[in-house]
Scaffold this motif. Structure first.
Motif, mmCIF file in Angstrom:
data_model
loop_
_atom_site.group_PDB
_atom_site.id
_atom_site.type_symbol
_atom_site.label_atom_id
_atom_site.label_comp_id
_atom_site.label_asym_id
_atom_site.label_seq_id
_atom_site.Cartn_x
_atom_site.Cartn_y
_atom_site.Cartn_z
ATOM 1 N N VAL A 213 0.844 -1.199 0.000
ATOM 2 C CA VAL A 213 0.000 0.000 0.000
ATOM 3 C C VAL A 213 0.881 1.251 0.000
ATOM 4 O O VAL A 213 0.623 2.209 -0.744
ATOM 5 N N ILE A 217 0.985 4.161 -2.935
ATOM 6 C CA ILE A 217 0.776 5.588 -2.651
ATOM 7 C C ILE A 217 1.973 6.400 -3.144
ATOM 8 O O ILE A 217 1.813 7.468 -3.767
ATOM 9 N N ARG A 235 -3.615 3.646 -13.533
ATOM 10 C CA ARG A 235 -3.388 2.258 -13.123
ATOM 11 C C ARG A 235 -2.814 2.181 -11.711
ATOM 12 O O ARG A 235 -3.118 1.244 -10.961
ATOM 13 N N LYS A 237 -3.587 4.237 -9.307
ATOM 14 C CA LYS A 237 -4.747 4.453 -8.435
ATOM 15 C C LYS A 237 -5.621 3.206 -8.370
ATOM 16 O O LYS A 237 -6.151 2.863 -7.310
ATOM 17 N N GLU A 238 -5.756 2.519 -9.499
ATOM 18 C CA GLU A 238 -6.521 1.265 -9.506
ATOM 19 C C GLU A 238 -5.872 0.235 -8.587
ATOM 20 O O GLU A 238 -6.566 -0.475 -7.838
ATOM 21 N N LEU A 240 -3.989 0.783 -5.964
ATOM 22 C CA LEU A 240 -4.209 1.171 -4.568
ATOM 23 C C LEU A 240 -5.617 0.803 -4.126
ATOM 24 O O LEU A 240 -5.808 0.276 -3.012
ATOM 25 N N ALA A 241 -6.611 1.047 -4.968
ATOM 26 C CA ALA A 241 -7.993 0.736 -4.610
ATOM 27 C C ALA A 241 -8.169 -0.768 -4.374
ATOM 28 O O ALA A 241 -8.808 -1.190 -3.398
ATOM 29 N N ILE A 242 -7.582 -1.583 -5.254
ATOM 30 C CA ILE A 242 -7.711 -3.037 -5.092
ATOM 31 C C ILE A 242 -6.973 -3.503 -3.847
ATOM 32 O O ILE A 242 -7.461 -4.370 -3.107
ATOM 33 N N LEU A 244 -6.446 -1.809 -1.081
ATOM 34 C CA LEU A 244 -7.215 -1.431 0.107
ATOM 35 C C LEU A 244 -8.410 -2.365 0.292
ATOM 36 O O LEU A 244 -8.700 -2.802 1.419
ATOM 37 N N LEU A 245 -9.095 -2.680 -0.792
ATOM 38 C CA LEU A 245 -10.216 -3.620 -0.708
ATOM 39 C C LEU A 245 -9.734 -4.996 -0.266
ATOM 40 O O LEU A 245 -10.358 -5.643 0.587
ATOM 41 N N GLN A 246 -8.620 -5.430 -0.828
ATOM 42 C CA GLN A 246 -8.043 -6.723 -0.455
ATOM 43 C C GLN A 246 -7.621 -6.737 1.008
ATOM 44 O O GLN A 246 -7.786 -7.744 1.709
ATOM 45 N N THR A 273 -5.059 -8.012 -8.288
ATOM 46 C CA THR A 273 -3.980 -7.168 -7.774
ATOM 47 C C THR A 273 -2.711 -7.371 -8.581
ATOM 48 O O THR A 273 -2.010 -6.408 -8.938
#
Length: 306
Positions: A213, A217, A235, A237-238, A240-242, A244-246, A273
């Protein structure tokens, strides 16, 4: 045609990761007692083998679907005009990864679900995802030499990020090897497990997730500072989003005793990921058409000599 075929192979490479996880999560890892047959006397599961035999055999059959998708990708690249030699090689690389992973899956069954071969089976599946993704991305580009769109240290940073994500996935296979789902019914005590405390491995995995993570960032801020191409910034940002969800899913999974559905979703997100990380360095370079492969200009016919 090449792009569609390559995408089909990529989708099937992710599907085989998820269905392989379903075999373990439904305790069907030894649903077929041997390999390459399902039993010593039968290629297919027998009625006595019940649900577990059907699940394991279905996963084996999906390997043929995956092979068909890879075969389509190879033929599409080979029949393209001009011939996409690089894409054809990537297609064949996928074929041999599928074959080697099928053998590794057989070894996993023959060794009674040894956790180290199970981990290698997963890592080999992720290698297949890597090559399938590379073929799909390359199918949208030319065949000329690649040119960096950013300074080399920035591009190298993206490879460091990919390495960290790869280690995160590898750490997850160790957690699996010591975790709650050995791949057989819970009353089966003969399946070996990794002899390391599960909580320590889970913490080790979580530590790698935190590093991942942080790296994602950092990549977002660095790409913005150097004005990297917009696809690369998107990509990052994508990813990072995955992540955080993971991470949220992983923590909930840990504190709820790893329910099967959550573990399966965790495996799907692990593949996504990995894909998200691999796409970042590919967005930091361009590849135009190979001028040397361009068709020769048509010359006007010469007048016949008298």
């Amino acid at each position: 045609m090449v792009r569609r075929a390559a995408f089909a192979a990529l989708v099937m490479s992710v599907v085989i990761v998820v269905t392989g996880g379903a075999v373990r999560l439904t305790a069907s890892g030894l649903g077929c007692t041997t390999w390459p047959r399902c039993t010593g006397d039968s290629l297919t599961p027998t009625p006595e083998m019940g649900f577990h035999g059907i699940v394991e055999f279905t996963n084996r059959m999906l390997t043929y679907v995956l092979s068909a998708a890879v075969g389509w990708a190879i033929l599409a690249a080979r029949c393209h005009r001009p011939w996409r030699r690089g894409l054809t090689k990537l297609g064949w690389a996928q074929f041999w990864l599928v074959m080697s992973n099928a053998v590794l899956g057989g070894i996993t069954v023959l060794t009674g679900l040894n956790p180290y071969t199970v981990a290698l089976h997963m890592i080999a599946a992720m290698a297949l995802v890597w090559v399938a993704l590379l073929m799909w991305e390359r199918s949208k580009e030319g065949d000329g030499p690649s040119k960096l769109a950013v300074a080399r240290p920035i591009h190298q940073l993206s490879y460091v990020l990919v390495t960290v994500i790869g280690l995160l996935v590898a750490a997850g296979t160790l957690v699996t090897g010591a975790g709650h789902h050995p791949g057989t019914p819970k009353d089966n005590k003969i399946v070996p497990r990794i002899p390391i405390d599960y909580d320590r491995l889970a913490q080790f995995h979580a530590d790698f997730a935190m590093v991942s993570v942080g790296m994602a960032i950092a990549a977002i801020f660095v790409f913005a500072a150097v004005k990297a191409p917009q696809p690369a910034r998107a990509r990052a940002k994508e990813l990072l989003a995955i992540l955080l969800l993971q991470g949220v899913l992983g923590f909930v999974q840990y504190f709820t005793d790893a329910p099967e559905l959550m573990v399966g979703l965790h495996m799907l997100l692990a593949a996504l990921t990995w894909i998200a990380a691999l796409r970042i360095p590919l967005a930091l370079r361009t590849r135009e058409d190979d001028a040397s492969a361009a068709p020769l200009p048509v010359q006007a016919p010469q007048a016949a000599s008298v």
